[in-house]
Structures are given as C-alpha cells and as structure tokens.
Design an enzyme around this catalytic site. Structure first.
Site, PDB file in Angstrom:
ATOM      1  N   GLU A 167       0.982  -1.347  -0.031  1.00 50.98           N
ATOM      2  CA  GLU A 167       0.057   0.008  -0.082  1.00 50.98           C
ATOM      3  C   GLU A 167       0.703   1.368  -0.039  1.00 50.98           C
ATOM      4  O   GLU A 167       0.661   2.073   0.923  1.00 50.98           O
ATOM      5  CB  GLU A 167      -0.915  -0.097   1.096  1.00 50.98           C
ATOM      6  CG  GLU A 167      -1.994  -1.290   0.997  1.00 50.98           C
ATOM      7  CD  GLU A 167      -3.008  -1.142   2.207  1.00 50.98           C
ATOM      8  OE1 GLU A 167      -3.057  -0.100   3.044  1.00 50.98           O
ATOM      9  OE2 GLU A 167      -4.019  -1.861   2.333  1.00 50.98           O
ATOM     10  N   GLU A 354      -5.199  -8.519   0.752  1.00 45.80           N
ATOM     11  CA  GLU A 354      -5.807  -7.820   1.888  1.00 45.80           C
ATOM     12  C   GLU A 354      -7.343  -7.951   1.635  1.00 45.80           C
ATOM     13  O   GLU A 354      -7.852  -7.304   0.615  1.00 45.80           O
ATOM     14  CB  GLU A 354      -5.493  -6.797   2.512  1.00 45.80           C
ATOM     15  CG  GLU A 354      -4.098  -6.876   3.152  1.00 45.80           C
ATOM     16  CD  GLU A 354      -3.459  -5.635   3.899  1.00 45.80           C
ATOM     17  OE1 GLU A 354      -4.599  -4.918   4.307  1.00 45.80           O
ATOM     18  OE2 GLU A 354      -2.409  -5.565   3.962  1.00 45.80           O
TER      19      GLU A 354
END
Length: 451
Positions: A167, A354
C-alpha cells in the site's frame, strides 16, 4: 455451511499480517527503531498511547500462530519482514539474529505445508533512514534494494514469490501528506516525491529478485471510485481522485508512465523527483502478480475548498464495520473488472492480498467468540470475487486480513480484524466463529478440487 464458490481448482487461500502489527520484541536481538516506534511514542499520535512494543508477541509465539494457520488448511501466508530487524540503521551489514527469525518462520511454515509470501516493506522504515529524509530522499530506494538482496539471499531458496511494497499510496498519504501515520509528516502535495521513490525502490528490488529467479509482486490498496452524481464537476473530481489513489502506483509499473495529475497542479516529473531512466526501470521488470488490497469503494464529489480537486462524499444506505467503513462487497467485483478493462493484456494475474473487516467482538462467558458480521463480510466479498472470475478476471488467490487481532496503526488495539481473538494482556489466542467458517470454506473448495 459455506457457500459453494466457482473458483479455479488451483485457487490459493491464505491470511495476511504485518511485522509491526504482530511481532512485538522491538528491542530484542539487535532490532533497530522504526518510524512506528518513534511515532507511537509521540503523545497523542496513537489512540490511548498504544504501541507495538509487544503487539501479539508473534516474535516469541510464531510456532503457535503457524499451528493456527495449519488448522485453517491454508495454502499460503502473507507476512512482512521488519526492515529494522535486518538492517537496524537501514544500511550496513545484515543483523544475523533478524535473519535467523525469518529463517525459523519460513521453515515452520513449510513444515506445515504453507507457502510463505513475504512483503519486504509494510511501513516500518528504519528510523535512521527517516532521519535522513525517509522516502522523500532518493537514496532510500537504494537502501531498500540492498536490504532486499540480503533477505532474498537468505530465504530465496525456499521462498518463490515476493511482494516489494504494501500500500505505497496509503503510506505516502497517511505518513507523508496528512501525518496520520508514521512518520507523521503533513506535507500534502509536497509528499509526492515519496510516491516516486517508493516506486523506484520497487523497480530496483524487482530487478534483484528477478536476477535470483524469484517472482515479483506489489500490493496496492485500490478502490472503485464513484462520482457523487452525473454532473461534470463530480465526474472530473472522481477522475482526479482515481488518478491519485488507483493509478499513481499502478500505471508506472504496468504502462511505464504516470497518470495525468494536472488537476493537482502536478506535472509528470512529480516535483522534480523523476529522473531520466527511472520509469524504464520501474516498468522494466514485469509483475508476476498484482496484489490487490480491497476494503470499500470511494464516493467523490466536486471540491468544497481550494486545497484539493475532490471531496469525499459518504456512501449511504449500507452496513458499516466497527471502523465505520462502508460494506459494499460488489465493489470488489467492480474493482477487478475495472482493472481488467483498464489494463488489458498488461494486467498480470491478481491475488487479493488483503480483505477483511473490524468487528467489535469479545469472548462470551463460555469463552467463545461469535462474529457473524465478519462471516457475512467475507462471504459477500468471496461471492463478488467469484463473480469477477466468472466475468473473465484472472484471480489466483485470496488472503484475508487478518489472522490475528493486532496493533491497528493509529487506532492502537481498538479495532479487531482477526479470525483469531487476542487477549493483549495474556496473549491468549481464541479462534472466532469466522475462523471455523473460513476453515470450512477452504476445506469445501479443496474437496471439490480433489473431486
């Protein structure tokens, strides 16, 4: 009983964690301080002054946690390696004790029949590198490559695939633009060099991994962006936000160029950080897979102040997690088909690295932990994933967030994402109802695969 899902026979099931969120042992075996150690010590930075000093004590209890994974019947485990354990100051020789820990973890996973999927950077930058400028400093990309080589040389004989960054958009925005996460800088658009230098680090690390015959991935947090209305102003604002959130860290790798950020008053040089040859390097090593972290869509309206060319608008009429995030499972299908349509043949196979939700779950009097909202969340998102696969998107696996309740960054220990409840006073692990549900889902898929 879990729903039947029409997924490929070789579809991989897993769970994800991150080093600072679970390991603890921040002062042991030569580990150096990270930006999160420094940030969490700052008064008011983390809710109730919580820190990751102990977290889930995974550093000492990893064997217990691997047994929990084995009980789920997982194919893979995505974890992150703590850069400060390997290079305590971000440079210099490797710390043998740090490498030894991940050596033991990898061997334990393989003995349990679980494939390790390490992430090299999940936000815990060595503090010494931040003191020298962090990701705003181009040299950090080269230190990242050196660290990558040290870890790959130790573990690459048993670990076939690697994720470079987790991320990078969130790390840039929360850590460097808004100051919500470590290192706590609030630079707004002046944070953009941290985007380019993270991508440069990815490119350098990817080349080194490739030289060693290893597969390369990146895990991007992505969101389908929906305009608040059909007005031209809202459509333009949504396009600007999409370029920043979704395309900034994906276009350079898959297409070799940055998206149009002119709505932010930014040119393709990203504040002067882009040098000749950088984009060729970033795109030079094609991805073997794209990791997608998905939690919810984003609704965008025209700006209400002159600071940014967009404004976030609430998504109404849907359930919300304990974190307040909207629950929109079909957003995952929308995101996956949108990636396919945008990138076409340039899009590598996708793994959901995720997906999960925070639920305010606590043990009942009999010690059990019921979390029906999490089960509903996972079931809905897996159905959306299967729908995307039916529409032709190449998705190879699903790693839910997370195995354990853990240190949830600026929220400390107040948000619980785990399939396993952790009592942070005693470190007792208690599998929740969602753990059993996920185990049964995996077993049902494996039975159909065997049939």
């Amino acid at each position: 009983m879990p729903n039947r899902l029409d997924l490929p026979s070789d579809f991989r099931w897993g769970v994800s964690t991150a080093s600072y969120q679970i390991e603890g042992a921040v002062d042991e075996d030569g580990r150096g301080p990270s930006v999160w150690d420094t940030f969490a010590a700052r008064p008011g930075a983390v809710r109730d002054g919580h820190t990751g000093a102990v977290a889930c004590d995974h550093y000492h209890r990893y064997a217990e946690d691997v047994a929990l994974m084995q009980g789920l019947g997982l194919d893979g485990y995505r974890f992150s390696i703590a850069w400060p354990r390997i290079r305590p100051t971000g440079a210099g020789p490797a710390n043998p004790a740090g490498l030894d820990f991940y050596d033991r973890l990898v061997d334990a996973l393989l003995a349990a029949g679980i494939t390790p999927l390490p992430t090299l950077f999940h936000w815990d930058l060595p503090q010494a590198l931040e003191d020298a400028g962090g990701w705003l400093n181009r040299d950090t990309a080269y230190r990242f490559a050196e660290y990558t080589a040290l870890v790959a040389d130790r573990l690459g004989d048993r670990v076939p695939a690697w994720i470079t960054l987790n991320e990078p958009f969130v790390h840039m925005v929360y850590g460097y633009a808004m100051g919500i996460h470590a290192p706590g800088r609030a630079l707004m658009l002046d944070a953009l060099p941290a985007a380019h230098h993270q991508l440069l680090g990815h490119g350098l690390a990817a080349a080194l991994l490739r030289e060693r015959g290893l597969d390369v991935m990146i895990a991007n947090n992505l969101t389908p962006v929906r305009p608040a209305s059909s007005s031209a102003a809202d459509e333009a604002a949504a396009a600007a936000y999409d370029a920043l959130h979704n395309r900034l860290f994906t276009d350079p790798i898959l297409l070799g160029s940055y998206p149009d950020l002119s709505a932010f008053g930014v040119g393709p040089e990203l504040g002067g950080s882009v040098r000749d040859g950088d984009l060729k390097l970033i795109a030079g090593t094609s991805l073997d897979g794209l990791g997608v972290n998905y939690y919810n869509p984003t609704r965008i309206a025209a700006p209400t102040d002159p600071g940014l060319p967009f404004a976030e608008a609430p998504i109404e009429g849907v359930p919300r997690t304990a974190f307040g995030w909207p629950v929109v499972p079909d957003g995952l299908r929308e995101l996956l088909t949108g990636l396919r349509d945008r990138y076409g043949a340039a899009l590598p196979p996708i793994t959901i690295t995720e997906n999960g939700c925070s639920v305010a779950d606590e043990p009942a009097a009999d010690g059990t932990v019921s979390d029906p909202d999490r089960i509903d969340y996972l079931a809905g998102h897996l159905e959306a994933l299967a729908a995307a696969v039916a529409e032709g998107v190449d998705v190879r696996g699903y790693f839910t967030w997370s195995l354990l309740d853990n240190f949830e960054w600026a929220e400390g220990y107040h948000q619980r994402f785990g399939l396993v409840h952790v009592d942070f006073e005693t470190q007792r692990r208690t599998p929740k109802a969602s753990y059993a549900w996920y185990r049964d889902m995996i077993a049902a898929h494996r039975a159909r695969r065997a049939g």
